[in-house]
Write a protein that holds these residues in place. Structure first.
Motif, short mmCIF file in Angstrom:
data_model
loop_
_atom_site.label_atom_id
_atom_site.label_comp_id
_atom_site.label_asym_id
_atom_site.label_seq_id
_atom_site.Cartn_x
_atom_site.Cartn_y
_atom_site.Cartn_z
N ARG B 79 33.51 -16.71 -16.31
CA ARG B 79 34.62 -15.97 -16.08
C ARG B 79 34.56 -14.82 -16.70
NH1 ARG B 79 39.65 -16.48 -14.73
NH2 ARG B 79 41.57 -15.99 -16.09
N LEU B 81 35.10 -10.72 -17.27
CA LEU B 81 35.84 -9.71 -17.30
C LEU B 81 35.28 -8.32 -17.06
CD1 LEU B 81 39.04 -8.73 -18.49
CD2 LEU B 81 37.65 -8.65 -20.49
N GLY B 105 35.92 -12.65 -10.79
CA GLY B 105 36.23 -12.34 -12.38
C GLY B 105 37.70 -11.76 -12.44
N ASP B 309 42.99 -11.52 -11.12
CA ASP B 309 42.12 -12.65 -11.46
C ASP B 309 41.75 -13.15 -10.09
OD1 ASP B 309 40.92 -14.84 -12.07
OD2 ASP B 309 42.72 -15.63 -13.35
N SER B 311 39.70 -15.61 -9.78
CA SER B 311 38.99 -16.86 -10.07
C SER B 311 39.46 -18.12 -8.79
CB SER B 311 39.37 -17.58 -11.49
OG SER B 311 40.63 -17.78 -11.44
N ILE B 327 43.07 -12.22 -22.71
CA ILE B 327 41.64 -12.87 -22.31
C ILE B 327 40.85 -13.09 -23.25
CG2 ILE B 327 39.64 -12.97 -20.65
CD1 ILE B 327 41.51 -12.16 -18.50
N CYS B 333 37.08 -15.24 -21.69
CA CYS B 333 35.72 -14.75 -20.74
C CYS B 333 34.64 -15.11 -21.31
CB CYS B 333 36.05 -13.07 -20.39
SG CYS B 333 36.08 -12.18 -21.89
N ALA B 336 31.37 -9.46 -20.33
CA ALA B 336 32.28 -8.37 -19.93
C ALA B 336 31.37 -7.37 -19.68
CB ALA B 336 32.87 -7.93 -21.38
#
Ligand code: SF4
Lengths: 129, 429
Positions: B79, B81, B105, B309, B311, B327, B333, B336
């Motif tokens: 995940r 960011l 992401g 987002d 995802s 987040i 996350c 990054a």
């Protein structure tokens, strides 16, 4: 004493913002602008250190008298010092309460930390070359 | 060599009349820009080459190594960011959106901590806006609400409002009224014809009271509202109704305080009420020179302005859930990528604690507070100084920034495009 802390842009903050490792940036963003009467009440002279405690911790800044702020309110140019004590809750908007935090302010003998020290306290590693 | 008509890459005014004196491939003097713009155009202390954090020291690395690290980080994250984007050009922002989609992401820009709430309000009720040129030429009344342009947008007053003569205003200083509504008596308040000092957190109440007065219901307004007397509120409404063309500019004084986007919605609705009597517009004072651009680019590419987002495989947007501060604070996350912003200086500290625990790559010309949390920082050219690209002014007008120096730094777009290509290749294998 309890105050309402407001953060925002100042010319000096903006002029030093691209050079965050500079002393000028640290000095500007660690300034707590207060009403003169509030400073009198706390026994503070210009540039005296104050401990500012918010919901998420505390940070040392320097008090400076300003006729722009009302009694009971303090203004801090936005940057790492104010953000060190504000909460990350955004009430489902994405935006923290940058302009509506209650803080406790008292005089202290401690010195304000540098930006590097603040970042290292949180697990960062300063870079200064 | 003097370069004329340079665009200042600092604030949302994007002043396009700057003159820059270049000698030996350095900016040695700047004319027309304000102090903020001058300091940026003459910026020093740029990082020389990419760096990698190696335990408790920093190691110099090559661009190739830095790019490989970033590709690896993003393709292995569950995940990631991708945050920032206000301090770069639109072309780089486009690549960022593609990257976020590819790795499923979250892509968010700095508007979530500046005018994000304003956008939420505009999504609810729309907003009657106009270009800065229209205000300069026509507005005989300007209201700054929760904004302090003297410190944040220093030339807004001289180019467009208080001191700017316009086509229908020969003597702006005499013919144009300026009202400032704020909790602090700022420098801007000092030059206003009417300063209305509101108790902190009282904007919503004051806006509601003004709306009631515009509707002719002044008898239901209490004697004071959030510290403002009824007489002063009536005076403000009278000034507004007497104006031929009024323009409201609002700042973070509305978006960062109690009420957030509801304050902005109320301000827009006040302007709608005033439009029953005369002509009024309302616009946000955007901070970074291209924060508006990242909202635009995101919107044309995904349908949403920030906090997107991927995802689920499609664009999903829910401020408070898919926005960077939330987040990070939820420790959600696991990597990054930061481009054109410095969250470590501007986010609450609990967010930074999480940045310290995950791999972070930043594209930025200067060492800054976020550098401390980076695993890799890649220095890039500065848009408007040694790279050109498109930026959106605070009124939504796209302007091509200029390149005044030639350096060997790659632009954000170049670095991101390479990362994106290599990510595509890595995924194809
Ligand atoms: S007002 Fe903004 S865009 Fe204009 S010179 Fe100053 S910082 Fe640059």
């Amino acid at each position: 004493m309890t105050f309402l802390m407001i953060t925002g842009r100042t010319v000096n903050q903006g002029a030093t913002v691209e050079n965050k490792t500079s002393a000028g940036y640290a000095e500007e963003t660690s300034t707590c602008f207060m009403h003169e009467f509030d400073m009198l009440e706390l026994g503070l002279a210009d540039q005296d250190a104050v401990r500012v405690a918010g919901p998420c911790g505390e940070v040392v800044m320097r008090a400076v008298a300003s006729d722009e702020v009302e009694m009971g309110t303090v203004f801090v140019p936005y940057g790492p010092y104010a953000n060190h004590i504000i909460a990350a809750d955004t009430h489902s908007t994405g935006m923290p309460d940058f302009k509506s935090h209650e803080v406790e302010i008292e005089p202290t003998d401690e010195e304000p930390k540098t930006v590097h020290e603040l970042m290292e306290e949180l697990g960062g590693l300063a870079y200064d070359r | 060599m003097i370069v004329k008509d340079v665009v200042c890459p600092f604030c949302g005014c994007l002043c396009d009349d700057i003159e820059v004196d270049v000698a030996e491939n350095r900016v040695v003097a700047v004319t027309n820009a304000c102090e903020l713009g001058t300091k940026k155009l003459m910026g020093e202390k740029r990082m020389k080459n990419p760096i990698l954090r190696d335990g408790d020291t920093w190691k110099d690395i090559t661009y190739d190594e830095a790019i490989r690290y970033t590709v690896d980080m993003l393709t292995h994250a569950e995940r990631p960011l991708l945050y920032g984007w206000s301090g770069t050009h639109g072309e780089a922002q486009c690549v960022g959106v593609h990257m976020a989609e590819l790795v499923r992401g979250v892509i968010d820009n700095t508007s979530s901590v500046c005018h994000g709430p304003s956008i939420l309000a505009i999504q609810e009720v729309g907003h009657p806006g106009c270009t800065l040129g229209v205000v300069k030429n026509r507005a005989d009344l300007v209201i700054y609400w929760g904004a302090n342009p003297i410190d944040a947008h220093p030339r807004h007053l001289s180019r467009y409002t208080r001191y700017a003569d316009g086509f229908f205003l020969e003597n702006a200083f005499r013919d144009r009224k300026v009202i400032v509504m704020d909790v602090r008596k700022t420098e801007t308040a000092n030059i206003a014809d009417e300063f209305v000092q509101i108790k902190p957190g009282g904007d919503y109440a004051v806006l509601s009271a003004l709306r009631a007065i515009v509707r002719g219901k002044e008898d239901i307004v209490p004697r004071t509202v959030a510290g403002v007397t009824r007489e002063q509120l009536i005076r403000v409404v009278d000034l507004c109704k007497a104006a031929k063309f009024g323009a409201v500019y609002f700042g973070l004084g509305l978006t960062m305080t109690r009420g957030k986007y509801k304050n902005v919605r109320n301000a827009i609705e006040l302007v709608s009420e005033l439009n029953r009597h005369t002509k009024f517009t309302i616009s946000a004072m955007r901070g970074h020179y291209n924060v508006y651009g990242s909202n635009e680019v995101n919107t044309w590419m995904t349908g949403y302005p920030f906090g997107i987002d991927f995802s689920r495989g499609i664009a999903f947007y829910n401020p408070g859930e898919t926005t960077a501060v939330d987040i990070l604070a939820r420790k959600e996350c696991d990597a990054a990528l930061i481009v054109g912003s410095d969250p470590a200086a501007h986010f609450p500290r609990s967010c930074l604690k999480h940045l310290a625990d995950i791999p972070v790559v930043q594209l930025d010309p200067y060492p800054n507070a976020t550098t401390a949390f980076c695993n890799v920082q890649i220095p890039v050219a500065v848009t408007g100084i040694d790279a050109e690209g498109t930026a959106y002014r605070m009124d939504g007008v796209p302007i091509r920034t200029r390149k005044v120096l030639s350096t060997s730094y790659p632009s954000d777009e170049e670095v991101l495009s390479r990362i994106y290509r290599e990510m595509q290749e890595a995924q194809a294998v």
